[in-house]
Design a protein around this motif. Structure first.
Motif, mmCIF file in Angstrom:
data_model
loop_
_atom_site.group_PDB
_atom_site.id
_atom_site.type_symbol
_atom_site.label_atom_id
_atom_site.label_comp_id
_atom_site.label_asym_id
_atom_site.label_seq_id
_atom_site.Cartn_x
_atom_site.Cartn_y
_atom_site.Cartn_z
ATOM 1 N N HIS A 4 0.838 -1.188 0.000
ATOM 2 C CA HIS A 4 0.000 0.000 0.000
ATOM 3 C C HIS A 4 0.880 1.247 0.000
ATOM 4 O O HIS A 4 2.046 1.189 0.379
ATOM 5 N N ALA A 29 -11.186 1.706 -7.635
ATOM 6 C CA ALA A 29 -12.388 1.575 -6.832
ATOM 7 C C ALA A 29 -12.114 1.883 -5.363
ATOM 8 O O ALA A 29 -11.072 1.499 -4.822
ATOM 9 N N ARG A 31 -12.211 1.033 -1.785
ATOM 10 C CA ARG A 31 -12.276 -0.249 -1.073
ATOM 11 C C ARG A 31 -12.874 -0.062 0.311
ATOM 12 O O ARG A 31 -13.634 -0.864 0.792
ATOM 13 N N PHE A 32 -12.468 1.035 0.988
ATOM 14 C CA PHE A 32 -13.020 1.312 2.300
ATOM 15 C C PHE A 32 -12.971 2.806 2.570
ATOM 16 O O PHE A 32 -12.145 3.525 2.005
ATOM 17 N N TRP A 42 -8.236 2.965 -1.841
ATOM 18 C CA TRP A 42 -8.670 2.550 -3.175
ATOM 19 C C TRP A 42 -7.757 1.439 -3.669
ATOM 20 O O TRP A 42 -6.617 1.311 -3.249
ATOM 21 N N HIS A 43 -8.273 0.639 -4.612
ATOM 22 C CA HIS A 43 -7.481 -0.435 -5.216
ATOM 23 C C HIS A 43 -7.875 -0.595 -6.677
ATOM 24 O O HIS A 43 -8.893 -0.080 -7.124
ATOM 25 N N SER A 44 -7.066 -1.361 -7.385
ATOM 26 C CA SER A 44 -7.403 -1.658 -8.776
ATOM 27 C C SER A 44 -8.449 -2.751 -8.829
ATOM 28 O O SER A 44 -8.856 -3.277 -7.800
ATOM 29 N N GLY A 46 -10.591 -6.083 -9.066
ATOM 30 C CA GLY A 46 -10.402 -7.391 -8.454
ATOM 31 C C GLY A 46 -10.014 -7.344 -6.991
ATOM 32 O O GLY A 46 -9.489 -8.323 -6.466
ATOM 33 N N ASP A 47 -10.239 -6.244 -6.318
ATOM 34 C CA ASP A 47 -9.908 -6.117 -4.895
ATOM 35 C C ASP A 47 -8.438 -6.424 -4.611
ATOM 36 O O ASP A 47 -8.094 -6.949 -3.559
ATOM 37 N N SER A 48 -7.589 -6.114 -5.550
ATOM 38 C CA SER A 48 -6.179 -6.466 -5.385
ATOM 39 C C SER A 48 -5.360 -5.316 -4.817
ATOM 40 O O SER A 48 -5.746 -4.172 -4.871
ATOM 41 N N ARG A 49 -4.224 -5.660 -4.277
ATOM 42 C CA ARG A 49 -3.245 -4.673 -3.847
ATOM 43 C C ARG A 49 -2.417 -4.296 -5.058
ATOM 44 O O ARG A 49 -2.381 -5.046 -6.005
ATOM 45 N N PHE A 51 -2.900 -0.933 -2.375
ATOM 46 C CA PHE A 51 -3.905 0.046 -2.011
ATOM 47 C C PHE A 51 -3.261 1.427 -1.988
ATOM 48 O O PHE A 51 -2.080 1.558 -1.658
#
Length: 138
Positions: A4, A29, A31-32, A42-44, A46-49, A51
């Motif tokens: 991150h 997107a 993320r939290f 935020w992340h790219s 696919g909820d991937s790192r 962040f």
């Protein structure tokens, strides 16, 4: 490579509006977002790192941007570089270098530089030749 990237801010709500708009233009997107802490990340796809996280400093001291530090985001194409830069300026960011080629880095480096309202420096860059600006940012 990164887990991150964390950037401190002075005014969380202002920073959330600023960075939210820039991240939207980059297709990243949220993320939290926990306003009570306060922090957001935020992340790219696919909820991937990795962040990208904004937060008030954990030590409770005032925010102070470091000189010479910068966070650079990859863009899929030059239009995305321009969109992110315009989004930043429209929300109180300041120009550190308008969108354009930077051949001193490499022949296809197309980037823009700006500071957020807290003084943190950012870059958005596309590394593909203009005719190959597709979805693959590197």
């Amino acid at each position: 490579m990164f887990s991150h990237v964390f950037v401190s801010v002075g005014d969380f709500e202002r920073a959330l509006a600023f960075h939210g708009a820039v991240m939207d233009s980059l297709g990243l997107a949220l993320r939290f977002c926990e306003r009570d802490k306060p922090w957001a990340g935020w992340h790219s796809a696919g909820d991937s790192r990795p962040f990208f996280v904004i937060c008030k400093p954990f030590d409770g001291q005032p925010h102070d941007p470091g000189n010479g530090q910068m966070v650079a985001f990859a863009a899929a194409d030059r239009a995305t570089v321009r969109a992110a830069y315009q989004s930043a300026l429209a929300r109180g960011g300041t120009c550190e270098g308008p969108p354009g080629l930077r051949p001193q880095y490499h022949a296809n480096y197309y980037g823009a530089y700006f500071r957020d309202p807290d003084g943190n420096k950012f870059c958005v860059a596309c590394h593909a030749p203009e005719d190959e600006d597709s979805g693959a940012a590197s």
